[in-house]
Motif scaffolding. Structure first.
Motif, short mmCIF file in Angstrom:
data_model
loop_
_atom_site.label_atom_id
_atom_site.label_comp_id
_atom_site.label_asym_id
_atom_site.label_seq_id
_atom_site.Cartn_x
_atom_site.Cartn_y
_atom_site.Cartn_z
N GLU A 7 0.84 -1.19 0.00
CA GLU A 7 0.00 0.00 0.00
C GLU A 7 0.88 1.24 0.00
OE1 GLU A 7 -3.30 2.29 2.75
OE2 GLU A 7 -2.93 0.15 3.05
N VAL A 8 0.56 2.19 -0.84
CA VAL A 8 1.31 3.43 -0.93
C VAL A 8 0.73 4.44 0.06
CG1 VAL A 8 1.91 5.39 -2.41
CG2 VAL A 8 1.94 3.06 -3.34
N ILE A 9 1.61 5.00 0.88
CA ILE A 9 1.21 6.06 1.81
C ILE A 9 2.00 7.30 1.41
CG2 ILE A 9 1.11 6.81 4.21
CD1 ILE A 9 1.08 3.89 5.03
N ALA A 10 1.31 8.37 1.06
CA ALA A 10 1.96 9.57 0.54
C ALA A 10 1.66 10.78 1.42
CB ALA A 10 1.50 9.85 -0.89
N GLY A 11 2.66 11.68 1.51
CA GLY A 11 2.49 12.90 2.30
C GLY A 11 3.15 12.78 3.65
N TYR A 29 10.61 6.47 0.72
CA TYR A 29 11.25 7.21 -0.37
C TYR A 29 11.14 8.70 -0.09
CZ TYR A 29 11.12 2.83 -3.02
OH TYR A 29 11.29 1.53 -3.44
N VAL A 30 12.27 9.40 -0.17
CA VAL A 30 12.31 10.84 0.09
C VAL A 30 12.91 11.54 -1.12
CG1 VAL A 30 13.23 12.66 1.58
CG2 VAL A 30 12.54 10.46 2.58
N GLN A 31 12.28 12.60 -1.53
CA GLN A 31 12.74 13.35 -2.70
C GLN A 31 14.10 13.98 -2.45
OE1 GLN A 31 9.78 15.89 -4.49
NE2 GLN A 31 11.32 17.33 -5.23
N GLU A 32 14.99 13.86 -3.44
CA GLU A 32 16.32 14.46 -3.33
C GLU A 32 16.20 15.97 -3.11
OE1 GLU A 32 18.24 13.39 -6.92
OE2 GLU A 32 18.69 11.33 -6.30
N GLY A 33 16.94 16.47 -2.12
CA GLY A 33 16.94 17.89 -1.84
C GLY A 33 15.82 18.36 -0.93
N ALA A 34 14.92 17.44 -0.55
CA ALA A 34 13.82 17.83 0.35
C ALA A 34 14.37 18.16 1.73
CB ALA A 34 12.80 16.71 0.45
N HIS A 35 13.78 19.15 2.38
CA HIS A 35 14.24 19.54 3.70
C HIS A 35 13.15 20.34 4.40
CE1 HIS A 35 15.15 22.97 1.08
NE2 HIS A 35 14.96 23.72 2.15
N GLY A 36 13.44 20.66 5.67
CA GLY A 36 12.56 21.54 6.42
C GLY A 36 11.27 20.89 6.89
N GLY A 37 10.48 21.67 7.60
CA GLY A 37 9.20 21.19 8.11
C GLY A 37 9.38 19.98 9.02
N SER A 38 8.56 18.98 8.81
CA SER A 38 8.55 17.79 9.67
C SER A 38 9.48 16.69 9.18
CB SER A 38 7.13 17.22 9.74
OG SER A 38 6.66 16.89 8.44
N LEU A 39 10.27 16.99 8.12
CA LEU A 39 11.07 15.93 7.51
C LEU A 39 12.11 15.36 8.48
CD1 LEU A 39 11.58 14.27 5.00
CD2 LEU A 39 13.20 16.01 4.23
N GLY A 40 12.74 16.22 9.28
CA GLY A 40 13.75 15.74 10.22
C GLY A 40 13.16 14.76 11.22
N GLU A 41 12.01 15.11 11.77
CA GLU A 41 11.35 14.21 12.73
C GLU A 41 10.94 12.90 12.05
OE1 GLU A 41 7.29 13.99 15.50
OE2 GLU A 41 7.68 15.73 14.21
N LEU A 42 10.47 13.01 10.83
CA LEU A 42 10.03 11.84 10.08
C LEU A 42 11.20 10.88 9.85
CD1 LEU A 42 7.55 12.03 7.13
CD2 LEU A 42 9.56 10.57 6.99
N GLU A 59 10.37 12.45 -9.98
CA GLU A 59 9.66 11.62 -10.95
C GLU A 59 9.33 10.24 -10.39
OE1 GLU A 59 12.39 13.29 -11.50
OE2 GLU A 59 11.91 14.77 -13.06
N LYS A 60 10.23 9.71 -9.58
CA LYS A 60 10.00 8.40 -8.96
C LYS A 60 8.80 8.46 -8.02
CE LYS A 60 11.21 4.27 -7.16
NZ LYS A 60 11.25 2.98 -7.89
N LEU A 61 8.73 9.52 -7.23
CA LEU A 61 7.60 9.66 -6.30
C LEU A 61 6.29 9.86 -7.05
CD1 LEU A 61 9.25 11.97 -3.59
CD2 LEU A 61 9.07 9.48 -3.63
N GLN A 71 4.30 15.55 -1.17
CA GLN A 71 5.17 16.47 -0.41
C GLN A 71 6.60 15.95 -0.28
OE1 GLN A 71 2.36 16.24 2.96
NE2 GLN A 71 2.42 18.49 2.94
N GLY A 72 7.05 15.17 -1.29
CA GLY A 72 8.42 14.68 -1.28
C GLY A 72 8.64 13.44 -0.43
N VAL A 73 7.55 12.80 0.04
CA VAL A 73 7.69 11.62 0.90
C VAL A 73 6.64 10.58 0.53
CG1 VAL A 73 7.57 10.73 3.25
CG2 VAL A 73 8.56 12.99 2.83
N VAL A 74 7.10 9.35 0.27
CA VAL A 74 6.21 8.23 -0.02
C VAL A 74 6.72 7.00 0.72
CG1 VAL A 74 5.38 6.63 -1.79
CG2 VAL A 74 5.46 9.08 -2.28
#
Length: 249
Positions: A7-11, A29-42, A59-61, A71-74
């Motif tokens: 199952e794909v979970i996105a966001g 899977y995390v998008q290259e160059g993604a940063h900030g917000g809740s990404l560190g905690e995630l 493109e992969k996401l 939002q760069g996270v799957v």
């Protein structure tokens, strides 16, 4: 999406909640160059849960989650929920049977893992134990090869293998490992509460895992090839347990 598919979970929020809960995730899977917000905690949550993380292009996401605001996270979730050792022992008790478990020591081939789970279901195994690290994820391939058996056999994801083996001993189980250096399996007592330990393809049982087994058994080889693959060897041993239980019950 069927139960046998990942199952794909996105966001970020959805993936974060999945990591905080009991939902087993196979990969993040995390998008290259993604940063900030809740990404560190995630990412910290993923590390704590030993979920593999891969940096990929947008493109992969987009392909993994078409039409979804990722939002760069799957994340890819396992096709079923894992259960606990307590669940497994409760299942055995409910049937009035001595616990019969299968512990897979870092198997990475989904064909072998799926086949072993299918045989475990047929042989009446109460639970299959999979280490969280260096093991094949419980993915769609495993579910398909198991012919749906993952829906019936409790699968337990464990952390430290050695600690889990000690806990199993404290619960009264006898741990029997499969290795070429062992005694012929038909000479072993495989009755009572038992855990069969099957080693990884190629390398077999890990050194510490082998040391912690109470018995080591082998299958006699009379042909030109001196070993069976993990699923075949495991199937023979599981049905030897079945045979002895019927014979001595």
């Amino acid at each position: 999406m069927t139960q046998q598919a990942n199952e794909v979970i996105a966001g970020r929020n959805a993936v974060s909640e999945a990591l905080k809960g009991q939902r087993p995730l196979n990969k993040l899977y995390v998008q290259e160059g993604a940063h900030g917000g809740s990404l560190g905690e995630l990412l910290a949550l993923a590390k704590n849960k030993s979920v593999p993380v891969e940096n990929v292009k947008a493109e992969k996401l987009d392909k993994l989650a078409p039409g979804m605001r990722h939002q760069g996270v799957v994340a890819l979730a396992a096709p079923i929920a894992f259960q606990t050792l307590d669940d497994v022992f409760a299942k055995a008790a409910a049937k009035g049977e001595a616990p019969f478990l299968l512990l897979l020591d870092e198997l990475q081939d989904p064909q072998n893992v799926g086949a072993l789970i299918r045989t475990a279901d047929a042989a009446g195994v109460h639970g299959v134990l999979l280490p969280r690290r260096r093991s094949c994820p419980l993915n769609a391939v495993v579910a398909k090869i198991s012919a749906g058996a993952v829906e019936y056999v409790p699968v337990v994801q464990i952390g430290n293998i050695a600690q889990t083996m000690e806990e199993l001993k404290e619960r009264g189980c006898w741990l029997v490992g499969a290795d070429m250096d062992g005694v012929d399996f038909y000479a072993a007592n495989l009755t009572g509460p038992i855990v069969l330990v099957i080693g990884a393809e190629g390398k077999g049982l890990g050194r510490l895992v082998k040391q912690k087994c109470d018995d080591i058994v082998s299958l006699p080889m009379h042909g030109g090839v001196n070993s069976l693959n993990a699923s075949n060897a495991g199937a023979v041993l599981m049905y030897e347990v079945v045979r002895q239980r019927h014979l001595f019950q």
